[in-house]
Design an enzyme around this catalytic site. Structure first.
Site, PDB file in Angstrom:
ATOM      1  N   PHE A 126      -0.936  16.128   4.275  1.00 15.05           N
ATOM      2  CA  PHE A 126      -1.842  15.447   2.768  1.00 15.05           C
ATOM      3  C   PHE A 126      -0.364  15.813   2.128  1.00 15.05           C
ATOM      4  CE2 PHE A 126      -3.360  15.083  -1.431  1.00 15.05           C
ATOM      5  CZ  PHE A 126      -4.477  13.816  -0.914  1.00 15.05           C
TER       6      PHE A 126
ATOM      7  N   ARG B  45       1.238  11.546  -8.415  1.00 14.31           N
ATOM      8  CA  ARG B  45       1.841  10.587  -9.275  1.00 14.31           C
ATOM      9  C   ARG B  45       3.366  10.500  -9.360  1.00 14.31           C
ATOM     10  NH1 ARG B  45      -1.820   6.895  -7.406  1.00 14.31           N
ATOM     11  NH2 ARG B  45      -3.940   7.731  -8.130  1.00 14.31           N
TER      12      ARG B  45
ATOM     13  N   ASP C 247      -3.897   5.320   6.334  1.00 15.94           N
ATOM     14  CA  ASP C 247      -4.512   6.345   7.131  1.00 15.94           C
ATOM     15  C   ASP C 247      -5.369   6.075   8.606  1.00 15.94           C
ATOM     16  OD1 ASP C 247      -5.059   9.148   8.127  1.00 15.94           O
ATOM     17  OD2 ASP C 247      -5.705   9.347   5.526  1.00 15.94           O
TER      18      ASP C 247
ATOM     19  N   GLU D 148       0.697  -0.944   0.504  1.00 12.38           N
ATOM     20  CA  GLU D 148       0.301  -0.287   0.090  1.00 12.38           C
ATOM     21  C   GLU D 148       1.050   1.159  -0.104  1.00 12.38           C
ATOM     22  OE1 GLU D 148      -3.126   1.777  -0.263  1.00 12.38           O
ATOM     23  OE2 GLU D 148      -4.249   1.596   0.588  1.00 12.38           O
ATOM     24  N   ASP D 149       0.364   1.761  -0.272  1.00 16.64           N
ATOM     25  CA  ASP D 149       1.197   3.919  -0.655  1.00 16.64           C
ATOM     26  C   ASP D 149       1.414   4.236   0.770  1.00 16.64           C
ATOM     27  OD1 ASP D 149      -1.876   4.190  -0.899  1.00 16.64           O
ATOM     28  OD2 ASP D 149      -1.717   6.218  -2.406  1.00 16.64           O
TER      29      ASP D 149
END
Length: 187
Positions: free
Chosen positions: A160, A173, A106, A102-103
């Protein structure tokens, strides 16, 4: 105007990312070297694609790779908290060791849903390898399956962030680093 001008600050450089990915790949290679069958690496599309590509090229094991898509952000900066699996695996993971790549973890909602989904498909273990971990935003606790392990690249402050596969409204990206997006870019 360059993309770099949209970034308030760089948190991790291309060099720091490369070094940490190498370390994670070594940990995974070491932990799964004597486990049979070899693990299935499942990338969470789309954000994890760069991390996954860099990671698997440095894992010195015969691994299978597949992708799953779970959406919870839409075009905003906050998770909706209700992830939906919109693209499922092609590979059968029943009886196999799965490493979810996963990136960013959160709130934990997406990861919890994905782990449960893989458990329901019969995975013998589910590990998580996340590029960024943002524990300050965690709302959902998730449990790994079997002897699953938790790998994390960096602990991310509550900003963010974009770059290295992570986006805002499908942009940024392609940045080779991870940076904090200037608030005026998403407000």
């Amino acid at each position: 105007m360059s993309l770099d001008s949209h970034i308030e600050t760089v948190l991790w450089t291309k060099f720091q990312i490369s070094k940490r990915v190498t370390e994670l790949a070594y940990e995974i290679t070491t932990n799964f070297a004597s486990i049979s069958p070899p693990p299935v690496i499942v990338g969470v599309a789309t954000g994890a694609f760069l991390f996954l590509a860099d990671l698997v090229r440095q894992i010195h094991l015969p691994v299978s790779v597949d992708f799953i898509r779970a959406e919870s952000y839409g075009s905003g900066t906050q998770s909706t908290g209700a992830p939906v699996i919109s693209m499922d695996l092609k590979l059968d993971v029943s009886g196999k060791h799965v490493i979810l790549v996963e990136d960013i973890v959160d709130t934990g909602s997406t990861m919890s849903s994905l782990i449960e989904h893989l458990r329901s498909k019969g995975a013998s273990s589910v590990s998580v390898c996340t590029f960024l971990d943002k524990p300050a935003r965690r709302k959902v606790h998730f449990e790994l399956v079997g002897d699953g392990k938790y790998y994390r690249g960096f602990e991310c402050p509550d900003y963010f962030v974009v770059g290295y596969g992570m986006d805002f409204a499908e942009l940024y990206r392609n940045l080779p680093y991870v940076g904090v997006l200037k608030p005026e870019r998403y407000k």
